[in-house]
Design a protein around this motif. Structure first.
Motif, mmCIF file in Angstrom:
data_model
loop_
_atom_site.group_PDB
_atom_site.id
_atom_site.type_symbol
_atom_site.label_atom_id
_atom_site.label_comp_id
_atom_site.label_asym_id
_atom_site.label_seq_id
_atom_site.Cartn_x
_atom_site.Cartn_y
_atom_site.Cartn_z
ATOM 1 N N TYR A 102 54.890 21.711 53.401
ATOM 2 C CA TYR A 102 55.429 22.946 53.469
ATOM 3 C C TYR A 102 54.559 23.900 53.608
ATOM 4 N N LEU A 103 54.676 24.802 54.655
ATOM 5 C CA LEU A 103 53.951 26.119 55.005
ATOM 6 C C LEU A 103 54.684 27.311 55.489
ATOM 7 N N PRO A 104 55.182 27.940 54.498
ATOM 8 C CA PRO A 104 56.034 28.929 55.191
ATOM 9 C C PRO A 104 55.261 30.106 55.859
ATOM 10 N N GLY A 105 55.919 30.582 56.839
ATOM 11 C CA GLY A 105 55.419 31.586 57.797
ATOM 12 C C GLY A 105 54.799 30.543 59.040
ATOM 13 N N LEU A 106 54.755 29.405 59.145
ATOM 14 C CA LEU A 106 54.202 28.744 60.256
ATOM 15 C C LEU A 106 55.238 28.882 61.275
ATOM 16 N N ASN A 107 54.859 29.277 62.655
ATOM 17 C CA ASN A 107 55.979 29.457 63.451
ATOM 18 C C ASN A 107 55.313 29.371 64.946
ATOM 19 N N ASP A 108 55.942 29.618 66.186
ATOM 20 C CA ASP A 108 55.240 29.586 67.396
ATOM 21 C C ASP A 108 54.029 30.382 67.433
ATOM 22 N N SER A 109 52.838 29.735 67.742
ATOM 23 C CA SER A 109 51.459 30.550 67.713
ATOM 24 C C SER A 109 51.620 31.577 68.324
ATOM 25 N N LYS A 110 52.459 32.238 69.325
ATOM 26 C CA LYS A 110 52.252 33.355 69.956
ATOM 27 C C LYS A 110 52.774 34.610 69.182
#
Length: 257
Positions: A102-110
């Motif tokens: 669980y790591l909210p905010g994790l998204n496409d690095s760009k």
């Protein structure tokens, strides 16, 4: 009403540390002090943002959750970075996350800031079941072309995993040379949490590698442009010619070889 004896500093601390009851929070709404209402507004905005990030995270785990329900338990997200630069390798990462990750905010690095990427990079490395890194260097890119080299880097990333996955989620392509069931997902780094994790690992790994190369060739400013054709990079290329890390099949590098 919240007691006027309770200072704004105390209220701020309670809100930041979430050391309060629902009744206290309701009473806070009746406090007419502008400073208190500002704190309350900021707190509500943070709560709303946290909820949005939670919902985004849940949405990005949908593919993995559906696979878990079929009995597949070792899913590797695979992504690469560095197709467009004039210099440096293409770098791929393969990441197997635990089911309870669980790591909210994790998204496409760009879509992330440098600070966010660095933070998520460290967290993913601490929590992932396995991480593999693969590269294809400039000479391989010149020989095979960037598309095939991206596949090669991805294969190397999967091959370097300490745990063998039983399913791959790959960003926008299939790795034909691997006999592992896989799914290609267009814009997968924004749709799959496993691919997003791989995107961050690959991006940070490559950026740090380019910074190291930049120490050897400071005139190209690789630590800033990570190999992309910025004005300063092009000027250095025109003046000094290509390094061993430049892709000589790419324009405008080709004209200086």
């Amino acid at each position: 009403m919240v007691s006027k004896q309770e200072t704004i500093t105390v209220i701020k601390k309670k809100l930041e540390q979430k050391e309060f009851s629902n009744k206290w929070l309701e009473q806070l709404k009746t406090d007419e002090r502008k400073g208190v209402q500002k704190l309350l507004k900021q707190y509500n905005q943070k709560q709303e943002k946290a909820l949005q990030l939670h919902e985004q995270f849940i949405h990005m785990t949908k593919i993995e959750t559906e696979l878990y329900e079929t009995g597949i338990d070792l899913i590797a997200g695979v992504d690469e970075v560095g197709r467009g630069p004039l210099a440096g390798p293409v770098v791929a990462a393969a990441v197997i996350l635990p089911k309870d990750f669980y790591l909210p905010g994790l998204n496409d690095s760009k879509q992330l800031t440098i600070e966010q990427r660095d933070h998520f990079y460290e967290t993913i490395y601490k929590q992932a079941m396995a991480i593999g890194i693969g590269q294809a260097d400039a000479k391989e890119i010149d020989y095979y072309n960037i598309y095939q080299s991206s596949k090669l880097a991805m294969k190397r990333a999967v091959d370097s995993l300490k745990q063998q996955p039983n399913y791959l989620l790959v960003d926008a392509m299939k790795i034909d040379s691997l006999l592992i069931e896989q799914q290609s997902i267009v814009k997968g780094d924004a749709k799959s949490i496993s691919i997003a994790a791989a995107s961050v690992i690959a991006k940070v790994t490559r950026d740090r590698l380019m910074a190291e190369i930049g120490e050897v060739y400071p005139m190209y400013q690789f630590e800033r442009n990570v190999g992309y054709g910025t004005k300063a990079h092009l000027n250095a290329l025109r003046k000094h010619g290509p390094t061993p890390y430049h892709r000589r099949s790419f324009q405008p590098v080709r004209q200086y070889t």
